[in-house]
Design an enzyme around this catalytic site. Structure first.
Site, PDB file in Angstrom:
ATOM      1  N   SER A  90       0.821  -1.223   0.000  1.00 13.29           N
ATOM      2  CA  SER A  90       0.000   0.000   0.000  1.00 13.29           C
ATOM      3  C   SER A  90       0.852   1.271   0.000  1.00 13.29           C
ATOM      4  O   SER A  90       0.465   2.277  -0.597  1.00 13.29           O
ATOM      5  CB  SER A  90      -0.958   0.010   1.200  1.00 13.29           C
ATOM      6  N   ASP A 101       1.512  -0.129   7.988  1.00 11.75           N
ATOM      7  CA  ASP A 101       2.920  -0.507   7.927  1.00 11.75           C
ATOM      8  C   ASP A 101       3.501  -0.263   6.531  1.00 11.75           C
ATOM      9  O   ASP A 101       2.772  -0.053   5.569  1.00 11.75           O
ATOM     10  CB  ASP A 101       3.136  -1.965   8.364  1.00 11.75           C
ATOM     11  N   ASP A 103       5.682  -2.041   3.736  1.00  8.06           N
ATOM     12  CA  ASP A 103       6.288  -3.277   3.235  1.00  8.06           C
ATOM     13  C   ASP A 103       7.605  -2.899   2.555  1.00  8.06           C
ATOM     14  O   ASP A 103       7.619  -2.091   1.619  1.00  8.06           O
ATOM     15  CB  ASP A 103       5.357  -3.955   2.229  1.00  8.06           C
ATOM     16  N   ASP A 155       7.352  -4.076   7.716  1.00  9.13           N
ATOM     17  CA  ASP A 155       7.513  -5.501   7.442  1.00  9.13           C
ATOM     18  C   ASP A 155       8.681  -5.632   6.477  1.00  9.13           C
ATOM     19  O   ASP A 155       8.590  -5.224   5.314  1.00  9.13           O
ATOM     20  CB  ASP A 155       6.250  -6.093   6.807  1.00  9.13           C
ATOM     21  N   LYS A 216     -10.636   0.274  -1.202  1.00  7.67           N
ATOM     22  CA  LYS A 216      -9.979  -0.340  -0.047  1.00  7.67           C
ATOM     23  C   LYS A 216     -10.761  -0.057   1.239  1.00  7.67           C
ATOM     24  O   LYS A 216     -11.026  -0.976   2.033  1.00  7.67           O
ATOM     25  CB  LYS A 216      -8.549   0.215   0.045  1.00  7.67           C
ATOM     26  N   TYR A 225     -12.110  -7.702   3.275  1.00  6.45           N
ATOM     27  CA  TYR A 225     -10.706  -7.393   2.955  1.00  6.45           C
ATOM     28  C   TYR A 225      -9.840  -8.353   3.755  1.00  6.45           C
ATOM     29  O   TYR A 225      -9.434  -8.059   4.871  1.00  6.45           O
ATOM     30  CB  TYR A 225     -10.415  -5.935   3.340  1.00  6.45           C
TER      31      TYR A 225
END
Length: 629
Positions: A90, A101, A103, A155, A216, A225
């Site tokens: 995202s 978070d 990624d 992450d 979303k 979701y």
């Protein structure tokens, strides 16, 4: 990145017209609503994210240099070895919200190993200023290091390329970079390659981002979701929105969102959603191909990743979750239609789901242990197998749908006795236990803490047939027994420290914690269904259990183990440990004569359906025609 035909995607656009004045107006009100809903982060948080990523990038270079010197490389070679980070998910797509978070993929040269990442880099990370959390999961399907830096969660994945140095201008687009990599590195690289390819394949990145932000939020509010539970995850929703953007290259967000719901409701599944033609590449790996692989033919809603090797991002979708999403597409299209004509506001599209009001019967799946760290792993394992239970339930006669909720509810219960421990593991948490704090049990004999996570599945039951007499029974003992066997096959399962209970409850017995304050009707006001005198009795027939008397909790438990006391156990009177596995007895059905408030399959009688239609003579068949693969 248009194809040779001059358009993006595997078919021509449905329309190349620009949006009309009304669509421009509703786009303005949509963006206002998304801001009101708090989907955008503050400028301050955005700057913090950039600073954090800069620090991680510098740390990766230091880490590579450190390992290079340890491997005997010269100072000059160690400095040149590089190391680079790539964001994906995202954040990279530009649709992240406050607190979400980042990624992040850490790309390292061939002499740096995965063990180095989870030993050396993790320790370097822990010693970095501003890092409050850092814990690696090296055995995960995609090995991951979770961290929190200056309040920003990350992450972190790692990929080791077959290169002696990682240049600063490295691009991951070249398929040849995947050569000679192990499967975990290919999987780690895949997230970044897919995200970048999606952005390359949309005609207008800004319109795509605004539209995806809307979809979303809608999917999260409607509780659809979640990849693990058989709905769609973030990448799949992004690919669906990207496909609509390809079909309307000159439209703006309001028009894209409107077309999204109509086209997705009408889509001819299992026709795949593709952003580009599937390509072969240099690796001896499986690429999604339903003509070759029976497992790929079984995918109900295939949405295919655009980066090599192409995979199905939606293999978890079941008959039930597909039906639920199809119904939500229809509801969404009806609301957006009203928004376009000025009879509704965008806020109605983002109304909270009604999952805990929808069904008369629910299954509770309760995973419990005596330690926080163990519970995270055990609950995650149980959750990853819930979709298997859903698929087994779909074969039960008179059950029309099994609807999994997208998250579990975590509780920490402080117990003073073995009876309380057993009750909590069964899902019976009294008000006294719920209010008790850790300090209330400190130093007391026989006291212990139980960590539990409860997952819910709504059960939609066929209406009673006219003229049918007497109570009906719904026997779900077989799927639930098979499910408990399945979760216990986990290689780290320990029946002395882990509990698993599956039981059914009526909607009136749902715990307060599943509702927001003020959401639940007073219990006295809830309509109680009529039951016949013997309707709630049960013979508890189960493939591998003797007949037992039903407990008031609607479940039957069986003590599976009593062993010596481990460090953080579930205590029993024998100073041992018990793990419970409860199998629901057949439910005595009191389903209403209509399926009020339950999902019904829209595929059963098309004559009763008013299908949402595209405006201005636009034809959805263009996108799903024989020309599309």
């Amino acid at each position: 990145m248009a194809t040779n035909n001059g358009y993006l995607g595997v078919t021509p656009p449905i329309s190349t017209n620009e949006s009309n004045a009304r669509e421009k107006e509703v786009t303005v009100t949509l963006m206002d609503e998304l801001r009101r809903q708090g989907t955008f982060e503050t400028e301050e948080e955005a700057k913090t994210r950039e600073i954090v990523l800069g620090r991680v990038a510098a740390l990766v270079k230091r880490f590579v240099r450190h390992v290079s010197l340890k491997r005997g490389l010269s100072e000059a070679a160690a400095n040149a070895a590089g190391g680079k980070i790539f964001t994906f998910g995202s954040y990279r797509l530009g649709v992240h919200g406050p607190g979400s978070d980042i990624d992040t993929l850490c790309v390292v040269p061939k002499h740096v190993s995965r063990e180095d990442f989870f030993e050396v880099f993790e320790e370097m990370l822990k010693e970095t200023e501003g890092v409050t959390e850092a814990s690696g999961v090296p055995d995960a399907y995609v090995p991951i290091l979770k961290a929190k830096i200056s309040g920003i969660p990350l992450d972190l994945l790692m990929a080791r390329l077959a290169l002696s140095a990682i240049p600063d201008d490295l691009s991951l687009q070249d398929d040849n970079l995947l050569r000679n990599l192990d499967e975990r590195c290919v999987r780690s690289l895949n997230g970044s390659r897919v995200t970048d390819e999606i952005l390359r394949l949309v005609p207008n990145v800004s319109v795509f981002r605004d539209s995806l932000r809307c979809i979303k939020l809608w999917a999260q509010r409607r509780a659809i979701y979640s990849n693990v539970n058989g709905f769609l995850g973030g990448v799949a929703w992004a690919m669906l929105v990207a496909r609509i953007c390809q079909l309307y290259p000159n439209a703006i967000a309001g028009a894209i969102v409107s077309r999204f719901f109509i086209i997705m409701y009408q889509w001819s599944w299992p026709q795949p959603v593709l952003l580009k033609q599937i390509e072969d590449g240099p690796l001896p790996v499986r690429v999604w191909n339903p003509k070759l692989y029976p497992a790929d033919r079984a995918h109900r809603m295939p949405i295919i990743t655009p980066a090599y090797p192409s995979m199905c991002a939606t293999h978890n979708v079941s008959a039930s979750t597909q039906m639920i999403m199809t119904e939500e597409f229809k509801k969404g299209s009806e609301i957006v239609d009203k928004v376009i004509v000025g009879k509704a506001n965008w806020s109605e599209l983002f109304a909270k789901h009604d999952f805990f009001h929808k069904y008369r019967y629910y299954l509770q799946v309760i995973a419990s242990t005596g330690s926080q760290e163990l519970q995270t792993k055990w609950a995650g394992t149980v959750e990853s197998r819930i979709r298997q239970l859903v698929m087994k339930l779909e074969y039960v006669d008179s059950l029309t749908l099994a609807h999994p909720f997208i998250k579990g509810f975590e509780q920490v219960s402080c117990c003073l006795s073995d009876e309380e421990v057993r009750a909590v593991a069964q899902g019976e948490i009294s008000e006294v236990i719920a209010k008790r704090k850790k300090e209330d049990i400190e130093g007391k004999d026989g006291a212990s803490t139980v960590y539990s996570t409860t997952f819910y599945i709504g059960l939609a039951i066929e209406p009673k047939q006219p003229g049918a007499v007497g109570p009906r029974k719904l026997d779900i003992s077989y799927p639930t027994t098979e499910f408990t066997k399945l979760v216990k096959m986990w290689e780290k399962y320990d029946d002395s420290t882990m509990g698993i209970v599956v039981r059914h409850i009526k909607s009136t017995a749902l715990p307060d914690y599943v509702f927001e304050p003020g959401e639940r009707q007073p219990r006295s006001a809830q309509k109680r269904p009529k039951t016949s005198k013997n309707a709630d009795k049960s013979n508890n027939t189960s493939p591998d259990m003797p007949n037992k008397k039903r407990r008031a909790s609607n479940s039957v438990s069986e003590s599976l183990a009593t062993t010596p006391l481990p460090p953080q156990p579930f205590k029993t009177a024998q100073n041992g440990v018990t793990s419970t596995a409860a199998i629901p007895s057949p439910i005595a059905l009191t389903a209403a004569s209509s399926s009020n408030g339950m999902y019904t399959s829209n595929a059963k009688d098309p004559s009763h359906i008013k299908s949402p239609q595209l405006p201005f003579g636009e034809n959805v068949a263009v996108a799903t025609s024989a020309g599309a693969p």
